[in-house]
Design a protein around this motif. Sequence first.
Motif, PDB file in Angstrom:
ATOM      1  N   GLY A 128     -18.580 -12.153 -19.981  1.00 37.17           N
ATOM      2  CA  GLY A 128     -18.118 -10.837 -20.405  1.00 37.17           C
ATOM      3  C   GLY A 128     -19.301  -9.936 -20.662  1.00 37.17           C
ATOM      4  O   GLY A 128     -20.369 -10.105 -20.094  1.00 37.17           O
ATOM      5  N   GLU A 151      -8.154  -4.027 -33.014  1.00 40.75           N
ATOM      6  CA  GLU A 151      -8.128  -5.484 -32.919  1.00 40.75           C
ATOM      7  C   GLU A 151      -7.706  -6.160 -34.209  1.00 40.75           C
ATOM      8  O   GLU A 151      -7.792  -5.591 -35.306  1.00 40.75           O
ATOM      9  CB  GLU A 151      -9.512  -6.014 -32.513  1.00 40.75           C
ATOM     10  N   LEU A 197     -14.213  -3.133 -18.238  1.00 37.71           N
ATOM     11  CA  LEU A 197     -13.546  -4.430 -18.203  1.00 37.71           C
ATOM     12  C   LEU A 197     -12.434  -4.450 -17.156  1.00 37.71           C
ATOM     13  O   LEU A 197     -12.234  -5.433 -16.467  1.00 37.71           O
ATOM     14  CB  LEU A 197     -12.978  -4.742 -19.600  1.00 37.71           C
ATOM     15  N   PHE A 227      -6.008  -7.221 -24.737  1.00 36.74           N
ATOM     16  CA  PHE A 227      -7.197  -8.033 -24.471  1.00 36.74           C
ATOM     17  C   PHE A 227      -7.305  -9.138 -25.511  1.00 36.74           C
ATOM     18  O   PHE A 227      -6.761  -9.033 -26.614  1.00 36.74           O
ATOM     19  CB  PHE A 227      -8.482  -7.179 -24.476  1.00 36.74           C
ATOM     20  N   TYR A 258     -10.505 -12.079 -26.864  1.00 35.61           N
ATOM     21  CA  TYR A 258     -11.944 -12.304 -26.791  1.00 35.61           C
ATOM     22  C   TYR A 258     -12.283 -13.510 -27.652  1.00 35.61           C
ATOM     23  O   TYR A 258     -11.650 -13.731 -28.675  1.00 35.61           O
ATOM     24  CB  TYR A 258     -12.669 -11.064 -27.322  1.00 35.61           C
ATOM     25  N   TYR A 277     -13.991 -12.272 -22.419  1.00 32.22           N
ATOM     26  CA  TYR A 277     -12.711 -11.576 -22.496  1.00 32.22           C
ATOM     27  C   TYR A 277     -11.668 -12.271 -21.620  1.00 32.22           C
ATOM     28  O   TYR A 277     -11.975 -12.724 -20.509  1.00 32.22           O
ATOM     29  CB  TYR A 277     -12.862 -10.135 -21.997  1.00 32.22           C
ATOM     30  N   ASN A 278     -10.437 -12.285 -22.108  1.00 30.05           N
ATOM     31  CA  ASN A 278      -9.270 -12.694 -21.318  1.00 30.05           C
ATOM     32  C   ASN A 278      -9.508 -14.029 -20.618  1.00 30.05           C
ATOM     33  O   ASN A 278      -9.987 -14.969 -21.238  1.00 30.05           O
ATOM     34  CB  ASN A 278      -8.907 -11.580 -20.330  1.00 30.05           C
ATOM     35  N   ASP A 326      -3.995  -9.778 -20.774  1.00 26.24           N
ATOM     36  CA  ASP A 326      -4.656  -8.609 -20.182  1.00 26.24           C
ATOM     37  C   ASP A 326      -3.672  -7.606 -19.575  1.00 26.24           C
ATOM     38  O   ASP A 326      -4.062  -6.715 -18.827  1.00 26.24           O
ATOM     39  CB  ASP A 326      -5.652  -9.075 -19.111  1.00 26.24           C
TER      40      ASP A 326
END
Length: 388
Positions: free
Chosen positions: A32, A177, A201, A210, A212, A224-225, A241
């Motif tokens: 990432g 988040e 991204l 998303f 992480y 990520y993902n 995602d």
Amino acid sequence: MAPLINFKITNILVLLTSLILTYQELISVLEGRMTTETTLLEEENLERQLSLLNKPPLKTIHAIWGDTYDCIEFHKQPAFDHPLLKDHKIEMWKEIISTKSDETLTGIDGCPEGTVPIRRTTREDLIRAKSLTSSSNYGGGQCRAGVSYDAEKIYGAKGAYNVWNPTVKQDQFSSAELSLQSGSEENAAIVKLGWTVDPQLYGGNKTRGFIYWTVDGGQKTGCYNTLCRGFVQVHDRYTPDAAFSNVSIVNGTQAEFFAEIILDKVRGRWWMIIETNITIGYWPNELFPAFSQGAKHVYWGGRVQSDKDGVGPPMGSGQEIDAHSMFINGYVRFLEYIDKNYEVRQPESTTNINDCTKVYAEEYFLDAKILKYGGHGGAILGLRAIKS
Ligand SMILES: *[C@@H]1O[C@H](CO)[C@@H](O)[C@H](O)[C@H]1NC(C)=O
Ligand SMILES: *[C@@H]1O[C@H](CO)[C@@H](O)[C@H](O)[C@H]1NC(C)=O
Ligand SMILES: *[C@@H]1O[C@H](CO)[C@@H](O)[C@H](O)[C@H]1NC(C)=O
Ligand SMILES: *[C@@H]1O[C@H](CO)[C@@H](O)[C@H](O)[C@H]1NC(C)=O
């Protein structure tokens, strides 16, 4: 006595081997945006990563937001290639509950039974994710505005987030988040999920979900993902995602999504759940030994990445905090955590977190149980680099 000693030595060897494997695994696969390495991507390496991540599909589905998803047999998904998951006990998740109506995160229809949808990683995805690395070393930094809660043992956390589509430039992102953390800042194990607008991204400016994870505060690892192996997808329609079908409107309808991360201590899995009962998948505890006793820190709120000139994008709705109306700002409602007895609690006390007070703000309204966060964005000065 002897068998006991042998047993212990074996254990230590297993532990050492797995630590070495973790390290090699995590530096060799795509990491990432978070890796600080600036090695040039070799063609060969790129092809290798693509072939590791993209398995032969039973069926291919083109999502309405433009991405391609491959239906992969559950047991063959890339997560299980992770060296630390060699002995991971896997069984197909049976209780898949579909919510066809009134959803904010869009599902993917049509994967055959026994398969799960995995977003196909393209060459462009890998190249963009790598180029992020150099731009984030280039003066840009991240800002958070939200609240945290700390305790000795936290087994999960939740919150209802309204979803926005802030305007960002190519080298910025703007997100909200729910994150859980263990260990010191420099060496933290972190899992998070949320919504984001992140052209680097995703190659577009739609609002997307998303996830992480990292094991070292984003220093060498960070992913990520499903851009690296580790996250086990179990739901047959919802992926981490996916795009959001609706976003909120200032002074208008709010699109809200409910996020939850919870540790199943018996099997050692950090589950990712949305909308109360849609179980998307999990991170096996084998990935992060620091997490086996639970997390110590929860964060709810916004996070943005500034561009190379140090200009931050709008956060949340991009509006200043409005104490009276619920429909103006980015918000998180029903902030809760799961304590060491698996009881769901409201945080008794929270700490405000704000890395860039000049341009972003946060306010937790205890009585209304709502955290508001956001701001227009603008020039961010004297920012320390936050990487995760
Ligand atoms: C799951 O979500 C659906 C749709 O919102 C709802 O009808 C159902 O009651 C929920 N199930 C549980 C167990 O909460
Ligand atoms: C999304 O927004 C449109 C237009 O505002 C509305 O008609 C539709 O019902 C919304 N969809 C969902 C799933 O909320
Ligand atoms: C997203 O990108 C498109 C095309 O580049 C542009 O027309 C649109 O205004 C952008 N939307 C946002 C929210 O930035
Ligand atoms: C929201 O609506 C109120 C009442 O109509 C208005 O006074 C206010 O300016 C609006 N706020 C925004 C940010 O649009």
